[in-house]
Design an enzyme around this catalytic site. Structure first.
Site, short mmCIF file in Angstrom:
data_model
loop_
_atom_site.label_atom_id
_atom_site.label_comp_id
_atom_site.label_asym_id
_atom_site.label_seq_id
_atom_site.Cartn_x
_atom_site.Cartn_y
_atom_site.Cartn_z
N GLY A 11 53.09 7.67 23.76
CA GLY A 11 53.04 6.85 22.55
C GLY A 11 53.55 5.43 22.78
CE LYS A 19 53.66 -9.14 19.25
NZ LYS A 19 54.65 -8.23 18.72
CB THR A 30 55.74 1.65 13.88
OG1 THR A 30 54.60 2.47 14.09
CG2 THR A 30 56.87 2.13 14.75
CG ASP A 50 52.18 -8.09 23.54
OD1 ASP A 50 52.11 -8.22 22.30
OD2 ASP A 50 53.23 -7.77 24.13
N GLY A 109 61.16 -7.66 20.88
CA GLY A 109 61.59 -6.58 19.98
C GLY A 109 63.00 -6.83 19.47
CE LYS A 119 55.64 -9.26 22.65
NZ LYS A 119 55.70 -7.97 23.35
CB VAL A 157 59.94 -13.22 21.64
CG1 VAL A 157 60.02 -13.17 23.16
CG2 VAL A 157 58.99 -14.30 21.20
N1 HSE Z 1 52.94 -3.55 22.64
C1 HSE Z 1 54.06 -4.40 22.94
C2 HSE Z 1 54.77 -3.89 24.18
C3 HSE Z 1 55.04 -4.50 21.84
O1 HSE Z 1 54.33 -2.90 24.78
O2 HSE Z 1 55.75 -4.48 24.56
C4 HSE Z 1 54.54 -5.36 20.72
O3 HSE Z 1 54.31 -6.65 21.16
#
Ligand code: HSE
Length: 443
Positions: A189, A107, A15, A203, A136, A207, A134
């Protein structure tokens, strides 16, 4: 370099990799003008070169072996977007050893191997860039490194995971359960096929470690962090939160304790579901958006907001680093590599961290329950600021269980957990209450 054209190697065409490749092509003119250097994508490493793709990629650019990037003397910069912490680690190491600057958004890899990779980067004089790791598309990494450079950072508070924020927002706005909200996120998605790291807080924790490293120069092992997710939050909690003037967010908190230069200093470093006052801007960060509030001694409070994931926003962050790398390649020797280790700052034991808290017990409807709960808190010096209760439902034995919400004044997490442990020894109190931090963002 071929002639005067800088050569880029791209590893990963998923992606984000696709977004980076497309943007490097589509905005070639402005990027070359702004970087003041010409560039070309020379090679792209992919897992399966025969797979159909949703973008036009000349077949001759593709290779199934990333060594073709690190071993190619003409490639100047490598973009790592393959993810994971194994192959990506070896790729980045090989690239840095070959003197090729690396751009990554990984990260989990930085949280695990950042110390070693940054030391290698510094020793080789070869930079490692990580803006996309971190938030996006939010330009937080370069902001902390450059724009806020004169600040002693007092705290960083972030909504760092878009999937969990989408789930919490759906629960709040539609009154649906966690499971239903997660299902909707997956259908749209937003959530990964395996959303565990999104909803269990890890996650966001990876970060947060990157942010701690930027703000304080230290990269503690992830085991030092207290991390919990949003799996236990229920629609009931949103009803109570709303009534009390809050919403619920998964907050990453990084806070420095003790004045700089004074000992002992330590870092509060945790990810926990939290009540956020409705009047604070972070309460209005909804859906897949992320936001990061940075408080500095010179600048005061700043808030960075934007899309925390997705093809285009993440490509925007990756390419910001690519342009930085191109400029620095042009000024050879300018960049000696970012080195986070200015000093080791211990992580504050979670038991010592203090905030007001929200606790929702499920209790049997019988005399003495509130007396028992309030005695347990009182014995540990934890003050109650409000009590609220709603009628729940009957179990299969005809016993009625009610929701009992206790709002606590600022208290140590250790005292709170001890009081809760005392309460939940009783058969008339359900053993797993919902416990949420209350973050007021005042320091
Ligand atoms: N899956 C993460 C989120 C993005 O939903 O923010 C990638 O770290």
């Amino acid at each position: 370099m071929i002639g005067n054209t800088l050569q880029i190697g791209l590893a990963g065409l998923g992606t984000v990799g696709t977004g980076v490749f497309e943007t490097l092509n589509r905005n070639h003119d402005i990027l070359e003008a702004r970087a003041q250097i010409s560039y070309a994508v020379r090679r792209i490493a992919v897992r399966d070169a025969t797979r159909p793709r949703d973008t036009d990629v000349p077949r001759e650019l593709l290779t199934e072996d990333w060594h073709d990037l690190t071993n190619d003397p003409d490639i100047d910069i490598i973009i790592e977007l393959i993810g994971g912490t194994n192959e990506a680690y070896h790729l980045i190491k090989a690239a840095l050893e070959a003197g090729k600057p690396v751009v990554t958004g990984n990260k989990a890899l930085l949280a695990r191997h950042g110390g070693e990779l940054f030391r290698l980067s510094r020793s080789k004089g070869t930079p490692l860039y990580f803006e996309a790791s971190v938030g996006g598309g939010i330009p937080i990494v370069q902001s902390l490194q450059h724009s806020l450079v004169c600040n002693r950072v007092q705290s960083v508070a972030g909504i760092l995971n878009g999937t969990s924020n989408y789930v919490l927002t759906s629960m709040q706005q539609k009154g649906i359960s966690f499971a239903e909200a997660l299902k909707r996120a997956q259908e749209k998605g937003y959530a990964e096929a395996d959303p565990s790291f999104d909803v269990n807080g890890w996650d966001a924790a990876h970060k947060a470690l990157v942010l701690a490293m930027l703000a304080y120069g230290t990269l503690p092992p992830s085991e030092c962090m207290t991390v919990s997710g949003i799996e236990n939050v229920e629609a009931e909690d949103f009803r109570f939160a709303d009534m009390l003037g809050y919403t619920i967010k998964l907050m990453a908190i990084i806070r420095h304790h003790a004045a700089y230069g004074q000992e002992p200093e330590c870092l509060e470093l945790r990810v926990q579901a939290s009540l956020v006052p409705k009047e604070h801007m972070l309460a209005h960060v909804n859906g897949v958006f992320n936001a990061i509030a940075v408080r500095g001694d010179v600048v005061g409070e700043t808030i960075f907001y934007g899309r925390g994931a997705g093809r285009q926003p993440t490509a925007s962050a990756v390419i910001a680093d690519v342009v930085l790398a191109m400029r620095e390649c042009k000024l050879q020797g300018y960049h000696t590599g970012f080195l986070p280790y200015t000093k080791d700052i211990p992580v504050m034991p979670i038991q010592e961290t203090e905030t007001p808290c929200y606790v929702r017990f499920l209790v049997q409807d019988r005399p003495g329950v509130i007396a028992c709960v309030s005695a347990a808190f009182a014995e540990r010096g934890v003050g109650i600021s409000a009590i609220n209760s709603t009628t729940g439902s009957e179990d299969r034995f005809g016993v009625r269980w009610n929701h009992l919400v206790i709002m606590l004044h600022s208290c140590k997490w250790g005292d709170l957990r001890a009081a809760i442990a005392e309460c939940t020894k009783r058969s008339f109190i359900h053993p797993y209450p919902v416990v949420l931090r209350i973050e007021n963002f005042t320091n």
